[in-house]
Design a protein around this motif. Structure first.
Motif, PDB file in Angstrom:
ATOM      1  N   SER A 167      35.842  33.700  41.717  1.00 26.95           N
ATOM      2  CA  SER A 167      37.278  33.639  41.398  1.00 26.95           C
ATOM      3  C   SER A 167      38.141  34.105  42.558  1.00 26.95           C
ATOM      4  CB  SER A 167      37.565  34.488  40.153  1.00 26.95           C
ATOM      5  OG  SER A 167      36.771  34.087  39.069  1.00 26.95           O
ATOM      6  N   MET A 168      37.754  33.744  43.771  1.00 28.05           N
ATOM      7  CA  MET A 168      38.447  34.267  44.950  1.00 28.05           C
ATOM      8  C   MET A 168      39.937  33.919  44.948  1.00 28.05           C
ATOM      9  SD  MET A 168      37.599  31.853  48.196  1.00 28.05           S
ATOM     10  CE  MET A 168      38.087  30.122  48.171  1.00 28.05           C
ATOM     11  N   GLU A 169      40.279  32.688  44.561  1.00 26.85           N
ATOM     12  CA  GLU A 169      41.685  32.292  44.598  1.00 26.85           C
ATOM     13  C   GLU A 169      42.515  33.085  43.589  1.00 26.85           C
ATOM     14  OE1 GLU A 169      42.647  28.057  45.472  1.00 26.85           O
ATOM     15  OE2 GLU A 169      40.526  27.747  44.990  1.00 26.85           O
ATOM     16  N   ALA A 170      41.972  33.296  42.404  1.00 29.67           N
ATOM     17  CA  ALA A 170      42.686  34.078  41.393  1.00 29.67           C
ATOM     18  C   ALA A 170      42.847  35.525  41.840  1.00 29.67           C
ATOM     19  CB  ALA A 170      41.939  34.015  40.067  1.00 29.67           C
ATOM     20  N   VAL A 171      41.796  36.088  42.420  1.00 26.59           N
ATOM     21  CA  VAL A 171      41.846  37.474  42.890  1.00 26.59           C
ATOM     22  C   VAL A 171      42.931  37.644  43.948  1.00 26.59           C
ATOM     23  CG1 VAL A 171      40.592  39.178  44.269  1.00 26.59           C
ATOM     24  CG2 VAL A 171      39.458  38.067  42.333  1.00 26.59           C
ATOM     25  N   LEU A 172      42.934  36.752  44.937  1.00 26.78           N
ATOM     26  CA  LEU A 172      43.898  36.873  46.034  1.00 26.78           C
ATOM     27  C   LEU A 172      45.318  36.580  45.576  1.00 26.78           C
ATOM     28  CD1 LEU A 172      41.780  35.176  48.840  1.00 26.78           C
ATOM     29  CD2 LEU A 172      42.453  37.595  48.739  1.00 26.78           C
ATOM     30  N   GLN A 173      45.462  35.697  44.615  1.00 27.63           N
ATOM     31  CA  GLN A 173      46.798  35.372  44.118  1.00 27.63           C
ATOM     32  C   GLN A 173      47.339  36.475  43.214  1.00 27.63           C
ATOM     33  OE1 GLN A 173      47.267  31.409  42.577  1.00 27.63           O
ATOM     34  NE2 GLN A 173      49.007  31.972  41.298  1.00 27.63           N
ATOM     35  N   ASP A 174      46.482  37.046  42.378  1.00 23.12           N
ATOM     36  CA  ASP A 174      46.934  38.048  41.409  1.00 23.12           C
ATOM     37  C   ASP A 174      47.179  39.412  42.025  1.00 23.12           C
ATOM     38  OD1 ASP A 174      46.650  36.058  39.543  1.00 23.12           O
ATOM     39  OD2 ASP A 174      44.851  36.886  38.598  1.00 23.12           O
ATOM     40  N   PHE A 175      46.451  39.734  43.111  1.00 27.70           N
ATOM     41  CA  PHE A 175      46.495  41.097  43.636  1.00 27.70           C
ATOM     42  C   PHE A 175      46.761  41.108  45.144  1.00 27.70           C
ATOM     43  CE2 PHE A 175      43.307  41.141  40.116  1.00 27.70           C
ATOM     44  CZ  PHE A 175      44.144  41.711  39.168  1.00 27.70           C
ATOM     45  N   PRO A 176      48.033  41.167  45.551  1.00 32.32           N
ATOM     46  CA  PRO A 176      48.369  41.224  46.975  1.00 32.32           C
ATOM     47  C   PRO A 176      47.786  42.450  47.683  1.00 32.32           C
ATOM     48  CG  PRO A 176      50.304  40.673  45.658  1.00 32.32           C
ATOM     49  CD  PRO A 176      49.234  41.068  44.695  1.00 32.32           C
ATOM     50  N   SER A 177      47.405  43.467  46.932  1.00 28.35           N
ATOM     51  CA  SER A 177      46.814  44.656  47.549  1.00 28.35           C
ATOM     52  C   SER A 177      45.419  44.387  48.101  1.00 28.35           C
ATOM     53  CB  SER A 177      46.741  45.803  46.534  1.00 28.35           C
ATOM     54  OG  SER A 177      48.038  46.239  46.178  1.00 28.35           O
TER      55      SER A 177
END
Length: 290
Positions: A167-177
């Motif tokens: 779920s790399m895209e969801a992770v990077l999109q959901d969490f800018p940190s």
């Protein structure tokens, strides 16, 4: 969730290659002196979903962080200084020690944040790596990354694990940190990335990493899969009390036969699977074989 594609996504409309763009971001955020690496296992469940009664019965997941331990072994071999913090174990141990069925989610939050802040202040990391193995930990991992950034805004944050990969895209999109996602098994690739940041190798060694650049997910999914010799190492758990894990939770399904008063551990004898089960990500994450 859409899996990682076989080719790198590129920033648009810029014509800079994904590899060059990622290399530039790595050198910008990590600098050339990244030496002290803190690896963190966050809570598997959000505090509001954590049932204190189940925790006091030692029925939650409490497996030692094998992947982080193997990563530590390989990083130390390359000369890096590494510390591990397992917040999932710390919280379960805290609940079992306190034995108070009325522990609130706010108290659990305050506890794990204090533990993480303490280790960050003591260890002073140059980079923090988080692990997220299961989709259920998606939100909790993001909150952990946010807390890290609130304490040390300039510290690069990486996320690895099965869920992070799938779920790399969801992770990077959901969490800018979360600055980067380390994809697949990172025994070799993560150490290569750190070596690149310090000028010890060229950017051709970069692999298995994704990030967001100008709002677009950019990934290098080409693999540096650990071979048989690479996985013969023992995981280095630093100073984690591995012998105590079976007292506060389940190590796999073992507690059904060994009981919580017996000291137990886990050992991985192989990686991968020959099966093709549609519901399981092992074959995708480890490759089609054992």
């Amino acid at each position: 969730m859409k899996p990682v594609t076989s080719t790198a996504l590129k920033t648009e409309p810029d014509d800079v290659s994904a590899r060059e763009a990622i290399a530039h971001k790595i050198t910008t955020l990590l600098g050339s002196t990244c030496q002290r690496i803190l690896l963190v296992q966050s809570l598997v469940l959000d505090e509001t979903a954590l049932d204190v009664g189940i925790a006091m019965s030692a029925r939650y997941y409490a497996c030692p962080p094998y992947g982080i331990g193997m990563l530590t072994t390989n990083l130390k071999k390359r000369g890096y200084t590494v510390q591990i913090e397992d917040l999932n174990y710390r919280v379960l141990a805290y609940i079992n020690q306190k034995k108070d069925p009325n522990i609130s989610p706010a108290e659990v939050t305050a506890f794990w944040q204090a533990e993480l802040q303490k280790v960050m202040e003591t260890f002073q990391p140059d980079l923090i790596g988080l692990s997220c193995m299961y989709a259920i930990g998606h939100g909790m991992t993001g909150r952990t990354a946010d807390f890290v950034k609130s304490l040390q805004p300039n510290c690069p944050v990486f996320l690895g694990g099965v869920h992070a990969t799938v779920s790399m895209e969801a992770v990077l999109q959901d969490f800018p940190s979360i600055d980067f996602v380390a994809l697949f098994e990172c025994d070799i690739s993560f150490a290569d990335l750190l070596d690149f940041s310090r000028g010890r190798c060229g950017m051709d060694r970069l692999s298995q990493v994704a990030t967001r650049i100008d709002g677009v997910t950019v990934a290098l999914p080409d693999r540096r899969t650990p071979m048989a010799d690479d996985i013969q190492e023992r995981p280095d758990y630093c100073d984690l009390p591995i012998g105590e894990y079976s007292k506060v939770g389940q190590i796999g399904l073992g507690s059904f036969w060994y009981g919580r008063n017996v000291r137990a551990g886990s050992m991985l004898s192989n990686r991968g699977c020959r099966a093709h089960c549609s519901f399981c990500s092992t074959r995708y994450f480890n490759g089609p074989g054992v």
